[in-house]
Design an enzyme around this catalytic site. Structure first.
Site, mmCIF file in Angstrom:
data_model
loop_
_atom_site.group_PDB
_atom_site.id
_atom_site.type_symbol
_atom_site.label_atom_id
_atom_site.label_comp_id
_atom_site.label_asym_id
_atom_site.label_seq_id
_atom_site.Cartn_x
_atom_site.Cartn_y
_atom_site.Cartn_z
ATOM 1 N N GLY A 124 24.146 -24.907 -9.895
ATOM 2 C CA GLY A 124 24.601 -23.537 -9.690
ATOM 3 C C GLY A 124 24.445 -23.057 -8.256
ATOM 4 O O GLY A 124 24.241 -23.832 -7.320
ATOM 5 N N THR A 127 26.258 -18.157 -16.489
ATOM 6 C CA THR A 127 27.253 -18.367 -15.428
ATOM 7 C C THR A 127 26.888 -17.716 -14.095
ATOM 8 O O THR A 127 27.624 -17.853 -13.122
ATOM 9 C CB THR A 127 28.623 -17.857 -15.893
ATOM 10 O OG1 THR A 127 28.475 -16.564 -16.489
ATOM 11 C CG2 THR A 127 29.218 -18.801 -16.917
ATOM 12 N N ALA A 179 16.142 -16.679 -9.466
ATOM 13 C CA ALA A 179 16.219 -17.981 -10.122
ATOM 14 C C ALA A 179 15.096 -18.171 -11.123
ATOM 15 O O ALA A 179 15.308 -18.694 -12.225
ATOM 16 C CB ALA A 179 16.176 -19.093 -9.069
ATOM 17 N N HIS A 201 -13.179 -20.570 2.404
ATOM 18 C CA HIS A 201 -13.139 -20.053 3.775
ATOM 19 C C HIS A 201 -13.008 -21.217 4.750
ATOM 20 O O HIS A 201 -13.690 -22.224 4.601
ATOM 21 C CB HIS A 201 -14.419 -19.273 4.080
ATOM 22 C CG HIS A 201 -14.494 -18.794 5.501
ATOM 23 N ND1 HIS A 201 -13.775 -17.716 5.956
ATOM 24 C CD2 HIS A 201 -15.196 -19.269 6.564
ATOM 25 C CE1 HIS A 201 -14.037 -17.526 7.245
ATOM 26 N NE2 HIS A 201 -14.903 -18.460 7.632
#
Length: 469
Positions: free
Chosen positions: A42, A145, A323, A447
């Site tokens: 896509g 789609t 996404a 750290h």
């Protein structure tokens, strides 16, 4: 002729579609996926998330080489950009990930059809390819789609000089002057790429802040950071027209406060005002699938349309066009079809911007909470006080934590700074388990790390107890 029959057919192979196909297959369903283009993945994989982040990564390396490496004691005599080679690497990354999706379809025994899918009835889909037309039967349909770039009503994207993100990510030259309409995620990300590579970049934005849907403090900080990198901004300007010739674009905009007209001239104009759902020629009308005024497919709490057995996910329905949201919805629908009871916490789906500094926000913004009348407290901590950020020379930005004033539960976390796109996940985990700011403040953080800034912001939200400022 007998048609092949599937339990589930998914139209669209983006992060929503292909992830849903995998999960359906894992649950024992016979699955088909239909993709109108000749590659899976896509918009995200082919012309969106993946190539844009590859461009951002490459341009960030170049920018740091030019502007920071000398301070690290690394003397580079000359640095130049080979835009064609850079472009090729981006395409190589895209192809590698697409190949991965191909492999996953084969591994999970998902049948892939290349062609345009049109719903003929709720159990029949026609797939039209260049060489042939096929028809398949299916028990369930998932519409995935996605979306396509939007433009202003009076401005046409000609794909030559007035371009969308798709064309911008395939440019074979570095523009002298890139005009960008829209200061949202797409505009600032692609604008950042070309500003780092040497283009003059002008961003025209209707609202008074960049990334206007996110917490206001993030947009203001991003504005300052990107302006230092050379990007110029025209906030609170309404674009009225854009006209293109063979080698330039003229953009007209109106200042919303004094109504003065402004003219800008560049060699390309990127339209980055957002995206709109893609539902063209899907045959939704053949079965009466309802859409709303924005063209989005209407779904219920189970992501099922008004037609039983037909679902929709991702950019084509309500909500943020992300996404990772689409992927979560793809899994959700697969599990609903299999009679499971999945859950999506939409309030904890993060927004991410991959500029430098990176930006992420999860939960409610300060503006939303104040509008709702919630009693809150906030704590912020700047990266300029973080040792790891000083070491890497990435000191722009901060982390802001918003907590309930009475219960101390974290309601929102808003970050801008180095590698935020990876480190924000700690905030999502904390909020999923309804942690308080005190909970995170009492956790040990290594750290020196960037993540210490989140701990300090939580300390700041807990009776102003930040230690290192």
């Amino acid at each position: 002729m007998n048609m092949e029959k599937f339990d589930v057919t998914i139209i669209g192979s983006g992060p929503g579609g292909y992830v849903s196909a995998i999960r359906c297959a894992q649950l024992g369903l016979k699955v088909a996926i239909i993709e109108r283009y000749n590659t899976l993945g896509g918009t995200c994989l082919n012309v969106g998330c993946i190539p844009s982040k590859a461009w951002l990564e490459a341009s960030e390396h170049y920018y740091k080489l030019k502007h920071q490496f000398e301070k690290f004691g690394i003397d580079v005599k000359e640095a130049n950009v080979d835009i064609l080679k850079m472009n090729q690497r981006v395409q190589d990354v895209v192809q590698e990930i697409i190949n991965g999706v191909d492999y996953l379809m084969k591994k999970n025994k998902v049948t892939v059809y290349e062609g345009h899918g049109t719903i003929k009835d709720k159990n029949t889909i026609e797939i039209k390819a260049e060489a042939k037309t096929e028809t398949i039967e299916t028990d369930k349909i998932i519409i995935a789609t996605g979306s396509k770039p939007a433009s202003l009503p009076n401005i046409k994207i000609d794909k030559k000089r007035i371009i969308s993100s798709t064309q911008a990510l395939a440019l074979q030259e570095i523009p002298d002057h890139l005009l960008v309409v829209g200061g949202g995620v797409i505009g600032v990300e692609i604008g950042s790429v070309f500003a780092r590579l040497g283009s003059k970049v002008s961003i025209v934005e209707y609202f008074d802040s960049l990334i206007a849907t996110m917490d206001g403090a993030l947009g203001h900080q991003l504005h300052r950071s990107l302006r230092k990198q050379g990007i110029e901004f025209y906030l609170e300007h309404k674009v009225t027209n854009a006209t293109a010739t063979d080698n330039k674009v003229e953009l007209k905009a109106e200042n919303l406060s004094d109504k003065k007209e402004m003219n800008l001239e560049g060699d390309y104009c990127l339209m980055a005002i957002g995206r709109k759902p893609y539902t063209a020629n899907l045959g939704l009308e053949n079965i009466g699938v309802e859409t709303n005024e924005k063209g989005q497919v209407t779904v219920n709490e189970n992501l099922e349309t008004n037609v039983k057995g037909v679902y929709a996910i991702g950019d084509v329905i309500r909500g943020a066009m992300l996404a990772h949201k689409a992927s979560e919805e793809g899994v959700f629908v697969a599990e609903r079809i299999a009679d499971q009871k999945p859950h999506i916490n939409y309030s904890l789906i993060p927004n991410i911007v991959y500029t430098q500094p990176e930006v992420a926000g999860v939960g409610l913004t300060e503006e939303e909470l104040k509008e709702a009348g919630r009693s809150i407290k906030t704590g912020s901590f700047p990266f300029k006080a973080n040792a790891r950020a000083k070491i890497s020379m990435d000191t722009d930005g901060f982390i802001k934590v918003i907590a309930d004033k009475e219960t101390d539960e974290i309601l929102g976390v808003h970050m801008i700074g180095p590698r935020i796109a990876d480190s924000y996940t700690e905030a999502v985990v904390a909020m999923e388990f309804r942690a308080s700011a005190e909970d995170v403040a009492r956790m040990s953080h290594g750290h020196p790390t960037f993540s210490e800034t989140f701990k300090e912001a939580c300390l700041a939200a807990t009776e102003d107890r930040a230690l290192h400022i």
